[in-house]
Design a protein around this motif. Structure first.
Motif, PDB file in Angstrom:
ATOM      1  N   LEU A 336       0.716  -1.218  -0.505  1.00  0.00           N
ATOM      2  CA  LEU A 336      -0.003  -0.227  -0.244  1.00  0.00           C
ATOM      3  C   LEU A 336       0.588   1.323  -0.029  1.00  0.00           C
ATOM      4  O   LEU A 336       2.060   1.441   0.452  1.00  0.00           O
ATOM      5  CB  LEU A 336      -1.369  -0.665   1.271  1.00  0.00           C
ATOM      6  CG  LEU A 336      -0.174  -0.017   2.539  1.00  0.00           C
ATOM      7  CD1 LEU A 336      -0.076   1.093   3.493  1.00  0.00           C
ATOM      8  CD2 LEU A 336      -1.284  -1.355   3.452  1.00  0.00           C
ATOM      9  N   LYS A 337       0.262   2.422  -0.509  1.00  0.00           N
ATOM     10  CA  LYS A 337       1.222   3.709  -0.198  1.00  0.00           C
ATOM     11  C   LYS A 337       0.583   3.798   0.743  1.00  0.00           C
ATOM     12  O   LYS A 337      -0.616   4.570   1.441  1.00  0.00           O
ATOM     13  CB  LYS A 337       0.390   4.773  -1.620  1.00  0.00           C
ATOM     14  CG  LYS A 337       1.093   5.359  -2.649  1.00  0.00           C
ATOM     15  CD  LYS A 337       0.541   6.184  -3.531  1.00  0.00           C
ATOM     16  CE  LYS A 337       0.810   6.088  -4.497  1.00  0.00           C
ATOM     17  NZ  LYS A 337       0.345   6.517  -5.676  1.00  0.00           N
ATOM     18  N   CYS A 338       1.689   4.798   1.199  1.00  0.00           N
ATOM     19  CA  CYS A 338       1.878   5.327   2.669  1.00  0.00           C
ATOM     20  C   CYS A 338       1.000   6.730   2.869  1.00  0.00           C
ATOM     21  O   CYS A 338       0.829   6.930   3.450  1.00  0.00           O
ATOM     22  CB  CYS A 338       3.044   5.613   3.469  1.00  0.00           C
ATOM     23  SG  CYS A 338       4.181   3.665   3.372  1.00  0.00           S
ATOM     24  N   GLY A 339       1.191   7.607   1.667  1.00  0.00           N
ATOM     25  CA  GLY A 339       1.274   9.469   1.477  1.00  0.00           C
ATOM     26  C   GLY A 339       2.316   9.675   2.377  1.00  0.00           C
ATOM     27  O   GLY A 339       2.467  10.823   2.704  1.00  0.00           O
ATOM     28  N   MET A 340       3.452   9.033   2.950  1.00  0.00           N
ATOM     29  CA  MET A 340       4.720   9.685   3.474  1.00  0.00           C
ATOM     30  C   MET A 340       5.638   9.274   3.580  1.00  0.00           C
ATOM     31  O   MET A 340       5.365   7.880   3.061  1.00  0.00           O
ATOM     32  CB  MET A 340       3.951   9.732   5.565  1.00  0.00           C
ATOM     33  CG  MET A 340       4.335   8.007   6.180  1.00  0.00           C
ATOM     34  SD  MET A 340       3.344   8.495   7.005  1.00  0.00           S
ATOM     35  CE  MET A 340       1.602   8.968   7.408  1.00  0.00           C
ATOM     36  N   ASP A 341       6.975   8.811   4.084  1.00  0.00           N
ATOM     37  CA  ASP A 341       8.314   8.482   4.475  1.00  0.00           C
ATOM     38  C   ASP A 341       7.715   7.271   4.791  1.00  0.00           C
ATOM     39  O   ASP A 341       7.119   7.120   5.987  1.00  0.00           O
ATOM     40  CB  ASP A 341       8.999   8.997   4.899  1.00  0.00           C
ATOM     41  CG  ASP A 341      10.238   8.037   5.520  1.00  0.00           C
ATOM     42  OD1 ASP A 341      10.907   7.694   4.496  1.00  0.00           O
ATOM     43  OD2 ASP A 341      10.582   7.286   6.571  1.00  0.00           O
ATOM     44  N   SER A 342       8.734   6.427   4.206  1.00  0.00           N
ATOM     45  CA  SER A 342       8.107   4.082   4.488  1.00  0.00           C
ATOM     46  C   SER A 342       8.275   3.925   6.051  1.00  0.00           C
ATOM     47  O   SER A 342       7.558   3.868   7.083  1.00  0.00           O
ATOM     48  CB  SER A 342       8.740   3.437   3.866  1.00  0.00           C
ATOM     49  OG  SER A 342       8.314   3.087   2.555  1.00  0.00           O
ATOM     50  N   TRP A 343       8.556   4.639   6.629  1.00  0.00           N
ATOM     51  CA  TRP A 343       9.371   4.642   8.484  1.00  0.00           C
ATOM     52  C   TRP A 343       8.701   5.420   9.187  1.00  0.00           C
ATOM     53  O   TRP A 343       8.684   4.617  10.262  1.00  0.00           O
ATOM     54  CB  TRP A 343      10.603   4.970   8.345  1.00  0.00           C
ATOM     55  CG  TRP A 343      11.888   3.341   8.553  1.00  0.00           C
ATOM     56  CD1 TRP A 343      12.499   3.322   6.824  1.00  0.00           C
ATOM     57  CD2 TRP A 343      12.135   2.094   9.066  1.00  0.00           C
ATOM     58  NE1 TRP A 343      13.491   2.074   7.097  1.00  0.00           N
ATOM     59  CE2 TRP A 343      13.141   1.662   8.783  1.00  0.00           C
ATOM     60  CE3 TRP A 343      11.380   1.575  10.135  1.00  0.00           C
ATOM     61  CZ2 TRP A 343      12.914   0.393   8.957  1.00  0.00           C
ATOM     62  CZ3 TRP A 343      11.294   0.849  10.277  1.00  0.00           C
ATOM     63  CH2 TRP A 343      12.647  -0.915   9.843  1.00  0.00           C
ATOM     64  N   GLY A 367      10.839   0.988  -3.293  1.00  0.00           N
ATOM     65  CA  GLY A 367       9.686   0.976  -2.634  1.00  0.00           C
ATOM     66  C   GLY A 367       9.540   1.872  -1.293  1.00  0.00           C
ATOM     67  O   GLY A 367       8.718   2.312  -0.312  1.00  0.00           O
ATOM     68  N   ALA A 368      10.215   3.174  -1.429  1.00  0.00           N
ATOM     69  CA  ALA A 368       9.984   4.085  -0.881  1.00  0.00           C
ATOM     70  C   ALA A 368       9.177   4.978  -1.174  1.00  0.00           C
ATOM     71  O   ALA A 368       8.170   4.954  -1.988  1.00  0.00           O
ATOM     72  CB  ALA A 368      11.639   5.396  -1.122  1.00  0.00           C
TER      73      ALA A 368
END
Ligand code: PLP
Length: 394
Positions: A336-343, A367-368
Motif C-alpha cells: 500500500l501507498k503510505c502518503g509519507m515516508d515508509s518508516w 519501495g520508498a
C-alpha cells in the motif's frame, strides 16, 4: 596475509528486520499492556498439515530401525519418490513436462537462488526489478557484479518490463512478487522469454508464492510459456505453500536444454551441488513428498485459503479507506501507498494502532513511500488489525 572478499564491504547492513524488532521492543517496554499485532515478517502462523506430520513421523521411525535406516542419499538432488511427485504436480497443474534429472530438491529457495549465481562469470550484468526480495541483490553484490535495477512503480503495476534499450545477461523475476504481490501475466512473461532468448540471457524465475495464485489465467510456472525451457531456471519453495519455513524444503528446476555460453546449466548445477551440498534430509523429503499427495494438496489449499481470507479482509479495508494498494488477490502480500515516508508510516501504525508492518523502502529504492502487510497472521488478529485501521483512518 589473508584477504577477505572486499565486495562484502559494499553490502548495506541489513537493518530492516533488526530495526523493526528494536522499535517494537522499545514500544512494548514503554507500553507493556499494548496488544501489538505483527503483520511484518513473512513467516507463517499455521502448523504443518496432518499428512505432512504423519509422513515426517513415519520417516523418523524408519531412521531408528536398522532395516530402514538411510545414510547418504544415492542421489543428492532428491529421492525418486519426491521428484516423481513434483513432476506429476507440474504435469497435472501446469501442463509442463519435467524430467526427473531437471529437478533439484534443496533446503529451500533462498540458498538455491543465492547459490545459482556461482555458475556465472562476474562480468555479467544483472537485471533486478525494484522493489524485490533482497537476496537477489545481495548475493550478486557479494560477487562484485554490475547490477541494473528496473523500476517498479504504480504506473507499471510494479511489474517492470523489458525494452529494446535494456541490456543485461541475468534477469531475476519474482512472480507473485515479494513485497508487492504483483503477478506477471502470460503475455508479459512471454515478452521476458522472447527478450532473454534474443539477448542470450538467462531468467532466474522465483515462483516461491505460485500456490497463492487464484486467478486461473495467471501463470504459476515460467515453463507455461513456450520456449521458456531454453532460457529460464525456476526456484520454488514449500515455505509458504506448506508451512515449511522452519522445516526447510524447496526445489529448483534446471531444464536439460538450457545452454548458456555453450555449457549445460543443468550439468553445471549438478556439479556445483554435488560438490557443495549433500542433499536434503530424508525425513524432510518424506514430509515434503506428502505435500504433493491428494490429501496433502487439500490440506495445503485449506491453509492457503485461510491466509487468502485474511488478505481479502485486508484489501477490503484498504478499499474502504481509499488507500491505494495492490496484491492480496494472488499473493499473501498487500502493498500500500503510505502518503509519507515508509518508516514514518511504520512509526504511526506502531504508535497509534499497535500494528507492525514492513516499510517498503527496505525492499529497494522504489519501495520508498510504500508499505507491506502480510496475510500470514491469524484470522482473529488480522480482523482486529483491520478494525483498528478503519477506526483510525476513517
Ligand atoms: N523467494 C522469495 C521471493 C521469498 O520471499 C522467500 C522467503 O521469504 C524465499 C524465496 C525463501 O524461501 P525459503 O524459505 O524456501 O528459503
Amino acid at each position: 596475509m589473508v584477504k577477505i572478499n572486499a565486495n562484502y564491504k559494499n553490502l548495506k547492513q541489513n537493518y530492516l528486520f533488526a530495526n523493526i524488532a528494536k522499535k517494537v521492543a522499545e514500544y512494548s517496554s514503554s507500553h507493556p499492556s499494548a496488544k501489538i499485532i505483527k503483520m511484518g515478517i513473512g513467516d507463517v502462523t499455521q502448523p504443518l498439515s496432518q499428512p505432512v506430520v504423519l509422513a515426517l513421523a513415519k520417516a523418523s521411525i524408519e531412521m531408528g530401525d536398522k532395516e530402514t535406516f538411510r545414510g547418504y542419499a544415492p542421489d543428492e538432488q532428491g529421492y525418486p519418490f519426491i521428484k516423481d511427485r513434483i513432476s506429476s504436480y507440474y504435469r497435472d497443474n501446469f501442463d509442463v513436462d519435467l524430467d526427473d534429472r531437471e529437478i533439484f530438491v534443496s533446503d529451500g529457495a533462498k540458498s538455491d537462488v543465492a547459490n545459482f549465481t556461482d555458475l556465472f562469470s562476474d562480468d555479467n550484468t544483472i537485471i533486478i526489478p525494484d522493489p524485490v526480495y533482497p537476496v537477489y541483490m545481495d548475493s550478486n553484490l557479494m560477487l562484485g557484479r554490475k547490477i541494473r535495477l528496473l523500476d517498479g512503480n504504480d504506473e507499471n503495476g510494479f511489474l517492470p518490463m523489458p525494452n529494446e534499450n535494456l541490456e543485461g545477461d541475468i534477469i531475476y523475476l519474482c512472480s507473485p512478487n515479494n513485497p508487492t504481490g504483483a503477478v506477471y501475466t502470460r503475455e508479459q512473461l512471454k515478452q521476458w522469454v522472447d527478450f532473454a532468448i534474443d539477448r542470450k540471457a538467462i531468467i532466474l524465475f522465483d515462483a516461491a508464492y505460485e500456490a497463492f495464485i487464484a486467478d486461473e489465467n495467471l501463470p504459476h510456472s515460467i515453463y507455461e510459456i513456450p520456449d521458456a525451457k531454453k532460457c529460464a531456471v525456476e526456484f520454488c519453495s514449500l515455505s509458504k505453500t506448506a508451512g515449511f519455513t522452519g522445516t526447510r524444503c524447496g526445489y529448483t528446476i534446471v531444464p536439460e536444454q538450457l545452454i548458456a555460453d555453450g555449457e549445460s546449466l543443468n550439468k553445471m548445477w549438478m556439479r556445483r551441488q554435488t560438490t557443495k551440498f549433500n542433499g536434503t534430509a530424508y525425513i524432510i523429503q518424506r514430509g515434503a513428498a506428502a505435500v504433493f499427495t491428494k490429501d496433502g494438496q487439500a490440506s495445503c489449499k485449506a491453509v492457503i485459503d485461510y491466509y487468502m481470507g485474511n488478505a481479502k479482509i485486508m484489501t477490503d479495508t484498504m478499499s474502504k479507506l481509499s488507500i491505494w494498494h495492490i496484491g492480496g488477490l494472488n499473493s499473501p502480500y498487500v502493498w500500500l501507498k503510505c502518503g509519507m515516508d515508509s518508516w514514518e508510516y511504520f512509526d504511526l501504525l506502531l504508535n497509534d494502532i499497535n500494528v507492525v508492518g514492513t516499510p517498503g523502502s527496505g525492499f529497494g529504492r522504489c519501495g520508498a513511500g510504500y508499505f507491506r502487510l502480510t496475510a500470514f497472521n491469524t484470522r482473529e488478529n488480522t480482523t482486529e488489525a483491520m478494525e483498528r485501521f478503519l477506526k483510525h483512518f476513517k
